[in-house]
Write an enzyme that holds these catalytic residues in place. Structure first.
Site, PDB file in Angstrom:
ATOM      1  N   LYS A   1       0.858  -1.196   0.000  1.00 57.94           N
ATOM      2  CA  LYS A   1       0.000   0.000   0.000  1.00 57.94           C
ATOM      3  C   LYS A   1       0.889   1.239   0.000  1.00 57.94           C
ATOM      4  CE  LYS A   1      -3.904   2.129   2.499  1.00 57.94           C
ATOM      5  NZ  LYS A   1      -4.877   2.025   3.596  1.00 57.94           N
TER       6      LYS A   1
ATOM      7  N   SER B   1      -9.942   2.246   2.588  1.00 60.26           N
ATOM      8  CA  SER B   1      -9.034   3.012   1.765  1.00 60.26           C
ATOM      9  C   SER B   1      -8.000   2.167   1.027  1.00 60.26           C
ATOM     10  CB  SER B   1      -8.301   4.035   2.637  1.00 60.26           C
ATOM     11  OG  SER B   1      -7.455   3.374   3.571  1.00 60.26           O
TER      12      SER B   1
ATOM     13  N   SER C   1     -10.331  -0.154   6.774  1.00 58.90           N
ATOM     14  CA  SER C   1      -9.737  -0.119   5.430  1.00 58.90           C
ATOM     15  C   SER C   1      -9.072  -1.392   4.937  1.00 58.90           C
ATOM     16  CB  SER C   1      -8.736   1.023   5.336  1.00 58.90           C
ATOM     17  OG  SER C   1      -9.434   2.223   5.207  1.00 58.90           O
TER      18      SER C   1
HETATM   19  N1  GLN Z   1     -13.438   4.731   5.904  1.00 57.31           N
HETATM   20  C1  GLN Z   1     -12.835   5.214   7.115  1.00 57.31           C
HETATM   21  C2  GLN Z   1     -12.384   6.635   6.920  1.00 57.31           C
HETATM   22  O1  GLN Z   1     -12.643   7.167   5.911  1.00 57.31           O
HETATM   23  C3  GLN Z   1     -11.708   4.322   7.526  1.00 57.31           C
HETATM   24  C4  GLN Z   1     -10.501   4.462   6.669  1.00 57.31           C
HETATM   25  C5  GLN Z   1      -9.354   3.625   7.116  1.00 57.31           C
HETATM   26  O2  GLN Z   1      -9.548   2.606   7.808  1.00 57.31           O
HETATM   27  N2  GLN Z   1      -8.157   4.073   6.779  1.00 57.31           N
HETATM   28  O3  GLN Z   1     -11.780   7.216   7.761  1.00 57.31           O
END
Ligand code: GLN
Length: 499
Positions: free
Chosen positions: A76, A151, A175
């Site tokens: 990532k 994400s 995410s």
């Molecule tokens: N969807 C959540 C956010 O937008 C979690 C994102 C994540 O776990 N990095 O913050």
């Protein structure tokens, strides 16, 4: 070969049926063919990647291989990797070349794994669809009109489309698990502090945790053996003995391998807001667990409904502080025209950050301001404690908790971009574990058919108590011995212009 487990690939490498260079080239060829459409990778460097593969072949020939030596892994783009463009999905870091390796990258390097490239992600890991990325959205390999989740959307699409053998992700509120559910593979968010955050670009430091995204629980266990471990450069890294995360996988009772396992079903996870097709798949999975010997107990997590509002106070608060470092001075985007220092800060940040990141910085700054700190930030911290206590109580009655990982299957690109609250609700079942610091997994459990007739993957979430990853991996592994949902891969349309 692209569908083979990490263990099989390691055996093939050991038996000289294939070299790491050949294996790596196979994935690079697929990436070259499909990435222009899927957009899973932000940065590729075939030369660097193949040099690592060559080195791995030398190591294998010398008899010094570890289980992941020579295996191509996607990283990532939140992990700093020396000499690699490391953007975190942001224009702010569009031209940033990391001068050092994140702990996770170092660990894979020591294991002799091959870095295939850096994967696309929501900007600074803020999002649930990968649509906040400065580098554009990522297509869900099961249906190109849909999002892969976020994400870690690039890693998710790369695993599902077999554009890597396995990948890394990070999970601040869901995410790893939500994209694992939407793309149909196995993902694990470990207990907070098990994987070092050193060199992992910070979003919300008290919640961020890295973990594996792979084709099976066994593959995740092998990845965890590399990723986990104490690192003194992260002050929240836990100093515990090194574990073998595969240790529970191979010694179960063959008839009822999960005999006596108490599975808690939180009634709040099966209430309004859960898609009916998803609910059916989860119920079928629970029935399968009963056959494996599990005993079902109803539990309650009464404060779980507050997890989204609590998270959207705390995560932005931490983000607003973490992101203050991007000021155009030391690194990152700097506006080309400005009148004075203050103007340079303002213009650089205005140009470098996208809309969702700005929204979080504004919310975070607001809730931390003197007049509102007690009403929002402090209150959210108190409720965070109550959410953790809900789990403490629940784990007196059960060994693992199960439920859906996401409320729906993959949604259409563009469907939720103008409605942040609808997007935030994607993490309704995952966020509470981050707030409590607990480990959580998503495991492929079947398919639900969309309104337009597409079968789309559904993930079963397994939540464990602190440091119970080895048991959770076995709970997932035993299910994967009697089902083949995890082994299913999308049939990709031939990319245009490629044979
Ligand atoms: N969807 C959540 C956010 O937008 C979690 C994102 C994540 O776990 N990095 O913050």
């Amino acid at each position: 070969m692209i569908n083979s487990s990490l263990k099989t690939l390691a055996q093939m490498l050991a038996n000289k049926e294939i070299s790491s260079v050949e294996l790596t080239q196979t994935f690079l060829n697929r990436i070259d063919a499909y990435n222009p459409v899927i957009n899973a990778y932000i940065a590729l460097d075939h030369e660097k990647t193949l040099a690592q593969a060559k080195a791995a072949d030398v190591r294998i020939a010398a008899g010094n291989a570890t289980p992941l030596t020579g295996i191509p892994i996607a990283q990532k783009d939140i992990f700093c990797a020396e000499g690699w463009k490391t953007t975190c999905g942001s224009k702010m870091l569009e031209n940033f070349i990391a001068p050092y390796d994140a702990h996770v990258i170092t660990q894979f390097d020591h294991a002799g794994a091959v870095n295939l490239g850096k994967t696309n992600m929501d900007e600074f890991a803020m999002g649930s669809s990968n649509e906040t990325s400065y580098f554009g959205g990522v297509k869900n390999p099961w249906d190109f009109t849909r999002v892969p989740g976020g994400s870690s959307g690039g890693s998710a699409a790369a695993v599902a489309a077999r554009l890597c053998a396995a990948a890394t992700g990070t999970d601040t509120g869901g995410s790893i698990r939500q994209p694992a559910s939407l793309c149909g593979f196995t993902g694990l968010k470990p207990t907070y502090g098990v994987v070092s955050r050193y060199g992992m670009i910070a979003f919300a430091s008290s919640l961020d945790q890295a973990g594996p995204m792979a084709k099976s629980a066994e593959d995740c266990a092998l990845m965890m053996n590399v990723m986990a471990g104490f690192d003194e450069r992260d002050s929240t890294s836990l100093n515990r003995d090194k574990e073998d995360y595969t240790r529970e996988l191979y010694n179960s009772n063959p008839n009822k391998p999960l005999q006596g396992l108490r599975v808690g079903l939180p009634k709040e996870f099966f209430a309004d807001g859960l898609d009916a097709g998803v609910a059916t798949v989860i119920e079928d999975a629970i029935a399968e667990y009963k056959k494996l010997g599990a005993e079902i107990v109803e539990i309650s997590l009464p404060n779980t409904g507050l997890s989204i509002p609590v998270y959207y106070v705390l995560a932005p608060a931490e983000a607003s502080s973490n992101l203050s470092r991007y000021d155009g001075v030391r690194y990152g985007h700097r506006a080309s025209e400005y009148t004075d220092l203050m103007d340079m800060y303002c213009k650089s940040r205005a140009e470098g950050f996208g809309a969702e990141v700005k929204r979080r910085i504004l919310i975070g700054t607001y809730v931390l301001s003197a007049g509102y700190y007690d009403a929002y930030y402090l209150k959210a911290q108190q409720i965070r404690r109550l959410i953790a206590q809900d789990f403490e109580v629940a784990f007196k009655k059960c060994d693992v908790i199960m439920g859906p990982a996401a409320p729906s299957t993959a949604f259409k690109a563009g469907e939720k971009v103008d409605d942040p609250v609808a997007m935030y609700l994607q993490d309704i079942y995952t966020i509470s574990t981050n707030l409590a610091g607990l480990p959580g997994m998503s495991v492929p459990a079947g398919f639900a058919t969309s309104a337009d007739g597409k079968p789309l993957p559904v993930g079963l979430q397994i939540i464990g108590n602190y440091f119970d990853e080895a048991r959770m991996l076995n709970v997932a592994h035993q299910y994967q011995q009697v089902t083949d949902w995890h082994a299913q891969a999308p049939t990709l349309d031939k990319p245009e212009g490629n044979a």
